[in-house]
Design a protein around this motif. Structure first.
Motif, PDB file in Angstrom:
ATOM      1  N   PHE A  96       0.837  -1.204   0.000  1.00 10.93           N
ATOM      2  CA  PHE A  96       0.000   0.000   0.000  1.00 10.93           C
ATOM      3  C   PHE A  96       0.872   1.254   0.000  1.00 10.93           C
ATOM      4  N   ASP A  97       1.864   1.309   0.899  1.00 11.01           N
ATOM      5  CA  ASP A  97       2.742   2.479   0.961  1.00 11.01           C
ATOM      6  C   ASP A  97       3.555   2.631  -0.319  1.00 11.01           C
ATOM      7  N   GLN A  98       3.975   1.510  -0.883  1.00  8.75           N
ATOM      8  CA  GLN A  98       4.819   1.570  -2.072  1.00  8.75           C
ATOM      9  C   GLN A  98       4.033   2.025  -3.297  1.00  8.75           C
ATOM     10  N   ILE A  99       2.812   1.527  -3.453  1.00  5.43           N
ATOM     11  CA  ILE A  99       2.026   1.834  -4.652  1.00  5.43           C
ATOM     12  C   ILE A  99       1.328   3.187  -4.522  1.00  5.43           C
ATOM     13  N   CYS A 100       0.701   3.429  -3.378  1.00  4.08           N
ATOM     14  CA  CYS A 100      -0.106   4.642  -3.224  1.00  4.08           C
ATOM     15  C   CYS A 100       0.721   5.864  -2.836  1.00  4.08           C
ATOM     16  N   CYS A 101       1.820   5.662  -2.111  1.00  3.16           N
ATOM     17  CA  CYS A 101       2.596   6.800  -1.605  1.00  3.16           C
ATOM     18  C   CYS A 101       4.024   6.820  -2.131  1.00  3.16           C
ATOM     19  N   CYS A 102       4.370   5.857  -3.003  1.00  5.46           N
ATOM     20  CA  CYS A 102       5.750   5.752  -3.509  1.00  5.46           C
ATOM     21  C   CYS A 102       6.747   5.752  -2.351  1.00  5.46           C
ATOM     22  N   MET A 103       6.393   5.055  -1.303  1.00  2.00           N
ATOM     23  CA  MET A 103       7.166   5.075  -0.060  1.00  2.00           C
ATOM     24  C   MET A 103       8.244   3.997  -0.068  1.00  2.00           C
ATOM     25  N   SER A 104       9.363   4.333   0.547  1.00  2.00           N
ATOM     26  CA  SER A 104      10.424   3.365   0.822  1.00  2.00           C
ATOM     27  C   SER A 104      10.536   3.216   2.333  1.00  2.00           C
ATOM     28  N   HIS A 105      10.652   1.981   2.800  1.00  2.00           N
ATOM     29  CA  HIS A 105      10.737   1.717   4.247  1.00  2.00           C
ATOM     30  C   HIS A 105      11.882   0.739   4.476  1.00  2.00           C
ATOM     31  N   GLN A 106      12.978   1.248   5.032  1.00  2.00           N
ATOM     32  CA  GLN A 106      14.167   0.439   5.275  1.00  2.00           C
ATOM     33  C   GLN A 106      14.378   0.265   6.775  1.00  2.00           C
ATOM     34  N   LEU A 107      14.780  -0.931   7.152  1.00  2.00           N
ATOM     35  CA  LEU A 107      15.086  -1.236   8.551  1.00  2.00           C
ATOM     36  C   LEU A 107      16.555  -1.624   8.657  1.00  2.00           C
ATOM     37  N   GLU A 108      17.278  -0.909   9.502  1.00  2.00           N
ATOM     38  CA  GLU A 108      18.686  -1.227   9.765  1.00  2.00           C
ATOM     39  C   GLU A 108      18.832  -1.682  11.211  1.00  2.00           C
ATOM     40  N   LEU A 109      19.400  -2.855  11.392  1.00  2.00           N
ATOM     41  CA  LEU A 109      19.668  -3.379  12.725  1.00  2.00           C
ATOM     42  C   LEU A 109      21.173  -3.357  12.936  1.00  2.00           C
ATOM     43  N   ASN A 110      21.648  -2.361  13.688  1.00  2.00           N
ATOM     44  CA  ASN A 110      23.080  -2.304  13.964  1.00  2.00           C
ATOM     45  C   ASN A 110      23.364  -2.897  15.337  1.00  2.00           C
ATOM     46  N   ASP A 111      24.531  -2.628  15.868  1.00  2.00           N
ATOM     47  CA  ASP A 111      24.937  -3.283  17.107  1.00  2.00           C
ATOM     48  C   ASP A 111      24.140  -2.810  18.318  1.00  2.00           C
ATOM     49  N   GLU A 112      23.592  -1.604  18.275  1.00  2.00           N
ATOM     50  CA  GLU A 112      22.991  -1.031  19.471  1.00  2.00           C
ATOM     51  C   GLU A 112      21.522  -0.653  19.335  1.00  2.00           C
ATOM     52  N   GLU A 113      21.028  -0.435  18.118  1.00  2.00           N
ATOM     53  CA  GLU A 113      19.659   0.037  17.986  1.00  2.00           C
ATOM     54  C   GLU A 113      19.086  -0.313  16.622  1.00  2.00           C
ATOM     55  N   ALA A 114      17.757  -0.248  16.553  1.00  2.00           N
ATOM     56  CA  ALA A 114      17.042  -0.451  15.297  1.00  2.00           C
ATOM     57  C   ALA A 114      16.733   0.917  14.698  1.00  2.00           C
ATOM     58  N   ILE A 115      17.059   1.090  13.418  1.00  2.00           N
ATOM     59  CA  ILE A 115      16.854   2.368  12.740  1.00  2.00           C
ATOM     60  C   ILE A 115      15.825   2.161  11.634  1.00  2.00           C
ATOM     61  N   PHE A 116      14.723   2.899  11.713  1.00  2.00           N
ATOM     62  CA  PHE A 116      13.653   2.833  10.721  1.00  2.00           C
ATOM     63  C   PHE A 116      13.749   4.075   9.839  1.00  2.00           C
ATOM     64  N   ARG A 117      13.821   3.867   8.523  1.00  2.00           N
ATOM     65  CA  ARG A 117      13.910   4.979   7.574  1.00  2.00           C
ATOM     66  C   ARG A 117      12.725   4.924   6.617  1.00  2.00           C
ATOM     67  N   PHE A 118      11.927   5.992   6.623  1.00  2.00           N
ATOM     68  CA  PHE A 118      10.790   6.123   5.718  1.00  2.00           C
ATOM     69  C   PHE A 118      11.086   7.286   4.771  1.00  2.00           C
ATOM     70  N   SER A 119      10.784   7.120   3.494  1.00  2.00           N
ATOM     71  CA  SER A 119      11.039   8.222   2.565  1.00  2.00           C
ATOM     72  C   SER A 119      10.198   8.063   1.304  1.00  2.00           C
ATOM     73  N   ASN A 120       9.837   9.211   0.727  1.00  2.00           N
ATOM     74  CA  ASN A 120       9.305   9.293  -0.628  1.00  2.00           C
ATOM     75  C   ASN A 120       9.733  10.642  -1.190  1.00  2.00           C
ATOM     76  N   CYS A 121       9.119  11.082  -2.265  1.00  2.00           N
ATOM     77  CA  CYS A 121       9.575  12.313  -2.899  1.00  2.00           C
ATOM     78  C   CYS A 121       9.316  13.547  -2.044  1.00  2.00           C
ATOM     79  N   CYS A 122       8.389  13.475  -1.097  1.00  2.00           N
ATOM     80  CA  CYS A 122       8.037  14.645  -0.283  1.00  2.00           C
ATOM     81  C   CYS A 122       8.500  14.545   1.164  1.00  2.00           C
ATOM     82  N   MET A 123       8.729  13.356   1.651  1.00  2.00           N
ATOM     83  CA  MET A 123       8.917  13.173   3.085  1.00  2.00           C
ATOM     84  C   MET A 123      10.057  12.208   3.376  1.00  2.00           C
ATOM     85  N   GLN A 124      10.773  12.501   4.463  1.00  2.00           N
ATOM     86  CA  GLN A 124      11.778  11.586   4.995  1.00  2.00           C
ATOM     87  C   GLN A 124      11.628  11.536   6.512  1.00  2.00           C
TER      88      GLN A 124
END
Length: 761
Positions: A547-575
Motif C-alpha cells: 500500500f505504501d509503495q504503490i499509493c505513496c511511492c514510499m520506501s521503508h528500510q530497517l537497519e539493525l546495527n549493534d545497538e539500535e534499530a533504525i527505521f527509515r521512511f522516505s518518498n519524494c516529499c517526506m523523509q
C-alpha cells in the motif's frame, strides 16, 4: 547466592475472558489467552481462529502494573503495559486490560498481580540498583586491600618511568593517588514520603488521591468511595521518563511524571494538581523530591554507579602488574601460554575468544548546550489567536550533562520538561518538503535545517553516551577488566602457593562462623550466563508495504546495527528516521491475522508489515533478529552481565582475603594504619553506616479554623493518633486548606507549609 537477583519458577495462568471466549462462539470465534511468567520476560498469548499474537516484555520494562477493582471488588482486572485498560477523556473504561473469567475472582487476579510484581522487583530496575550498590561496596573493599598489599610488599607507587616502560610498554594506565583510590562516596538513600494530591473536584466526587514516593519507586493511588474502585499505578524511578512542572493562567500549577501520571491506555495526562490547583509551592516541593529520586535511583544513578565501578577496576588492573612484577611473576596480558598452563593446567580459559571486545568510549561526559527552538509560525498563531494577550513564546532546549530540559513559556503559562537521555527512547528526524523537525521540535519558521540536524546529532550522541547503550557498554568493559583482574589474581595466588577454592578449614580460620558461600567455579567470568551479551553485525531489510509503495511511492528500510534499530521512511516529499535502542523495543513478536494469511511485527513505536502482509518468512526473520538483539543488547543483557560481574567481584573478594591472610595483613585496618598507609584523610568506609537519607514523611490537608490569622497556632489530630501543633502560614485566612507534614511521633515540632489556596467554605 543471596546477593544475586532472585530467580523464579515459570508459571502459566489462564486469563481467558468469558465474554471473549463465548460471546462470539456463534461465529466460530473463541478467543483464548494465557499469561506466562518466564525467567526474564512476561508473555501474553492470544489465540483464536483468526488471530494469533504473542507479546513479550522484559520485567525491567514493565512500568504499569495494577490490580484494578470496581463495584466494591466485584469486578477485577489487570492493567499493565502488556494489555492496558483503554479509557476515554472522562475516565470511562473502553475495554482492554486482562480480565480472567468473568472478572469476579479477586483472589485469582490478586495472585497474578502479586507474582508479576515480585518478578518486576526481583528482575527489574529496582533489583539492578540494589545490586549495583552492593557491588560498589565490595569493589571499594578491593580498592583498599590491593593498596595495602602494595605497601606491605614494598611496591613503588606510582611506579618510575623505567618500571612503566618495562611492564606497560607504550600504553601505561593512569595511576591515581592512593587517597583517591581508597575513597568511597556514600550513596544517597531515600525514605518514604506521602503527599495528599486530591483535587477539589475529586473531593466533591468522594475520590481521594495519594502520591507515595518510596525508596525505589513511586505509586499513585486513586480511591473512589461511591463505586469502591481502587487504582494504583507503581512506577520505578528508572522508568519515569520525565518530571515536568507546568503553570498556567497566572496561578494554576500542576505536575506530570511520564507513565506515573499518564499510563498506557489513558488519552490524557492525569496531572498532579492538589486542591484547586494553585499551590505552586507544594507542586515544586513534590517535583524537587521526585526529581531527586529519579536522578539518584533512576537511569542517571545507574550509569554513574557503573562508571565508578569501571574506574575502580581500572585502578585494580593498574596496581596488579606492579605486584606481579615485584614477586617475579608474569605481568603480560593475556599471560604467556606457559603461565596459563602452570596456573590452570590442561584447561586454561580461552581469553582470545570473547563475545565482546572493549569499547574505546563506553560512555562520555557531555557539555551543556542550549538552543532556541521556538517555532515562529506557532508563535505568530498564538499571538493572533489571543489578540496578543499570550505574548511572545519562549521555547528553549538545554542539553545538560545527564538530561534534556525543555522550557516553554509565554505570558499565560510556562512548563519545564526534564528527560534523562536514557529515557529518550528514540531520536526521530522528520522532513516534509521544507519542514524539518526532530522529536517534535521545529525551530524557526519551518524548522531550520542546520539547527535541526545539529540537535538530532547531539541528542543521538547523548542517548548513546549517557543512556541504555552506555550502560551495557560500561558493563562489558567492566566485565573484561574484572576477568583480567581475576586471571592476574590467579597468577598471584599460584605464585604465593595459595589454594583456590580454599578448604573449609581455611575458610573457617579466616571468617570464623560466618563462612561465605563460594560462587560457581569457573575462570571465564561467564559461569552464570554464558555470552550474556554479544556484539552483533549490521543487517538491512526492506520492509515497505504494498500500500505504501504503490499509493505513496514510499520506501521503508530497517537497519539493525549493534545497538539500535533504525527505521527509515522516505518518498519524494517526506523523509523520517526513527532510532530505537534495543533496551526500549518492547514486545517484538510476530502477529498473524486473517486465519494466518497476514503477519506483521511491531515495536513500541513502529509497525512492520512488508509486502501484502503475506511475507511470513521475512516477518519471522525480522522478529527473530529483533528478539535476539533485545535479549543480547537490551535490559536482559544488562541484568545478566550484572549477575556475571557480581560473581567475579565475590570471587575476587575471597581471593584477596586469602592473600591478606597469607601475608598477615589485617582487614579492615585500624584508622591509624589507614592514615599511615594513605595519608591523614584516608578512612575505612563504614559500609554498615547509614547513608545520607531523606526521612520518611507524610502529609495531610487541614482546614484553618475560623477566627485564626497568619501566625496563630492550632491543634491537629494525627491519623496515627495524638495531636500536633500547626502554625498558620502568612497569607492564609480562615477556612482555607493547607498541606501540613505529619511530624515524627518521636519528636514534637511545629509544621508549616504553604497553603493550597483552596477555599473550603
Amino acid at each position: 547466592m543471596e546477593v544475586l537477583m532472585r530467580t523464579f519458577p515459570e508459571k502459566t495462568y489462564d486469563v481467558t475472558n468469558c465474554a471473549e471466549a463465548y460471546g462470539t462462539s456463534c461465529l466460530g470465534i473463541c478467543t483464548r489467552k494465557t499469561l506466562e511468567l518466564q525467567s526474564e520476560e512476561i508473555v501474553l498469548k492470544t489465540h483464536n481462529c483468526c488471530v494469533n499474537s504473542v507479546q513479550r516484555r522484559p520485567y525491567a520494562q514493565l512500568n504499569l502494573l495494577e490490580h484494578r477493582s470496581i463495584c466494591f471488588g466485584l469486578c477485577n482486572a489487570i492493567n499493565s503495559d502488556l494489555a492496558p485498560i483503554i479509557e476515554d477523556a472522562e475516565g470511562r473504561s473502553q475495554g482492554g486490560g486482562i480480565v480472567p473469567g468473568c472478572g469476579c475472582d479477586a483472589a485469582y487476579v490478586e495472585e497474578i498481580v502479586r507474582e508479576m510484581n515480585i518478578r518486576k522487583e526481583g528482575r527489574g530496575k529496582v533489583a539492578q540498583m540494589r545490586q549495583q550498590r552492593y557491588m560498589l561496596e565490595r569493589i571499594t573493599e578491593l580498592s583498599i586491600k590491593l593498596p595495602m598489599l602494595l605497601k606491605t610488599l614494598g611496591v613503588e607507587y606510582p611506579p618510575s618511568d623505567a618500571t612503566l616502560r618495562r611492564i606497560f610498554s607504550n600504553s601505561p594506565p593512569e595511576f591515581r593517588p592512593l587517597i583517591d583510590v581508597v575513597t568511597m562516596e556514600q550513596l544517597r538513600t531515600f525514605g518514604t514520603t506521602n503527599y495528599d494530591v486530591t483535587s477539589c473536584a475529586q473531593t466533591c466526587a468522594c475520590t481521594s488521591r495519594v502520591l507515595e514516593l518510596g525508596p525505589d519507586e513511586a505509586s499513585l493511588t486513586t480511591k473512589q468511595s461511591i463505586t469502591g474502585s481502587v487504582m494504583m499505578a507503581k512506577t520505578p524511578y528508572a522508568n519515569i521518563e520525565s518530571v515536568d512542572a507546568i503553570s498556567a493562567c497566572c496561578c494554576l500549577s500542576l505536575l506530570t511524571a511520564g507513565e506515573l501520571t499518564k499510563p498506557p491506555g489513558k488519552p490524557v495526562d492525569e496531572a498532579i494538581q492538589p486542591g484547586c490547583g494553585c499551590n505552586a509551592t507544594l507542586i515544586e516541593q513534590i517535583r524537587a523530591d521526585l526529581q531527586a529520586r529519579v536522578e539518584v535511583r533512576g537511569n542517571q544513578g545507574q550509569i554513574k554507579q557503573l562508571e565508578k565501578m569501571m574506574s575502580k577496576f581500572h585502578d585494580l588492573s593498574a596496581e596488579l602488574p606492579l605486584i606481579l612484577d615485584k614477586i617475579g611473576a608474569d605481568t603480560s596480558y593475556p599471560p604467556k601460554q606457559e603461565t596459563m598452563s602452570s596456573v590452570y593446567g590442561s584447561t586454561p580459559p580461552d581469553l582470545s575468544n570473547m563475545a565482546v571486545a572493549a569499547h574505546a568510549t563506553p560512555s562520555a561526559d557531555m557539555p551543556v548546550k542550549e538552543y532556541n527552538v521556538r517555532n515562529e509560525t506557532l508563535n505568530c498563531l498564538a499571538l493572533a489567536s489571543t489578540c496578543g494577550l499570550a505574548g511572545c513564546m519562549t521555547h528553549t532546549l538545554t542539553l545538560e550533562p545527564e538530561q534534556a530540559v525543555i522550557r516553554l513559556s509565554n505570558t499565560c503559562s510556562s512548563s519545564i520538561e526534564r528527560k534523562p537521555y536514557a529515557q529518550l527512547g528514540s531520536v526521530d528526524e522528520y522532513i516534509c518538503c521544507c519542514i524539518h523537525s526532530v522529536n517534535g521540535l521545529a525551530p524557526g519558521c519551518c524548522g531550520t535545517r542546520s539547527t535541526v540536524k545539529e540537535i538530532a546529532e547531539e541528542l543521538q550522541a547523548r542517548k548513546v553516551g549517557r543512556g541504555n547503550i552506555a550502560q551495557l557498554r560500561n558493563q562489558e568493559n567492566t566485565m573484561l577488566k574484572a576477568m583480567e583482574t581475576d586471571v592476574r589474581t590467579d597468577i598471584l595466588l599460584h605464585k604465593k602457593g595459595i589454594e583456590y577454592p580454599p578448604s573449609q578449614q581455611t575458610l573457617q580460620a579466616i571468617y570464623g562462623s560466618s563462612v561465605p558461600t563460594l560462587p560457581p567455579s569457573g575462570r571465564d567470568g561467564q559461569t552464570l550466563h554464558a555470552n550474556a551479551s554479544e556484539q552483533l553485525d549490521t543487517k538491512h531489510y526492506s520492509v515497505v508495504s504494498c500500500f505504501d509503495q504503490i499509493c505513496c511511492c514510499m520506501s521503508h528500510q530497517l537497519e539493525l546495527n549493534d545497538e539500535e534499530a533504525i527505521f527509515r521512511f522516505s518518498n519524494c516529499c517526506m523523509q523520517m528516521i526513527s532510532r530505537e535502542p534495543y533496551a526500549q523495543l518492547g514486545s517484538v513478536e510476530p502477529v498473524s491475522g486473517c486465519m494466518g494469511l497476514v503477519s506483521s511485527v511491531h515495536t513500541d513505536k513502529n509497525h512492520i508489515c512488508p509486502g501484502c502482509g503475506c511475507s511470513h518468512a521475512l516477518v519471522n526473520e525480522v522478529a527473530t533478529e529483533l528478539q535476539h538483539r533485545k535479549v543480547k543488547r537490551g535490559n536482559i543483557a544488562q541484568i545478566r552481565m550484572q549477575e556475571n560481574l557480581i560473581i567475579e567481584v565475590i570471587k575476587l573478594g575471597i581471593k584477596y582475603d586469602l592473600i591478606l591472610n597469607k601475608e598477615g595483613i589485617q582487614y579492615p585496618p585500624s584508622q591509624e594504619r589507614m592514615a599511615s598507609l594513605f595519608g591523614s584523610g584516608a578512612a575505612v568506609p563504614d559500609l554498615n553506616a547509614p547513608a545520607p537519607r531523606r526521612p520518611s514523611r507524610q502529609y495531610i490537608q487541614v482546614t484553618v479554623p475560623a477566627g485564626l490569622r497568619a501566625g496563630d497556632a492550632f491543634q491537629v489530630t494525627s491519623p496515627f493518633g495524638g495531636q500536633f501543633e500547626v502554625t498558620v502560614p502568612a497569607g492564609v485566612v480562615e477556612g482555607q486548606q493547607i498541606q501540613v507534614e505529619i511530624p515524627d511521633s518521636s519528636s514534637a515540632r511545629e509544621t508549616e507549609l504553604a497553603p493550597l489556596a483552596y477555599n473550603a467554605s
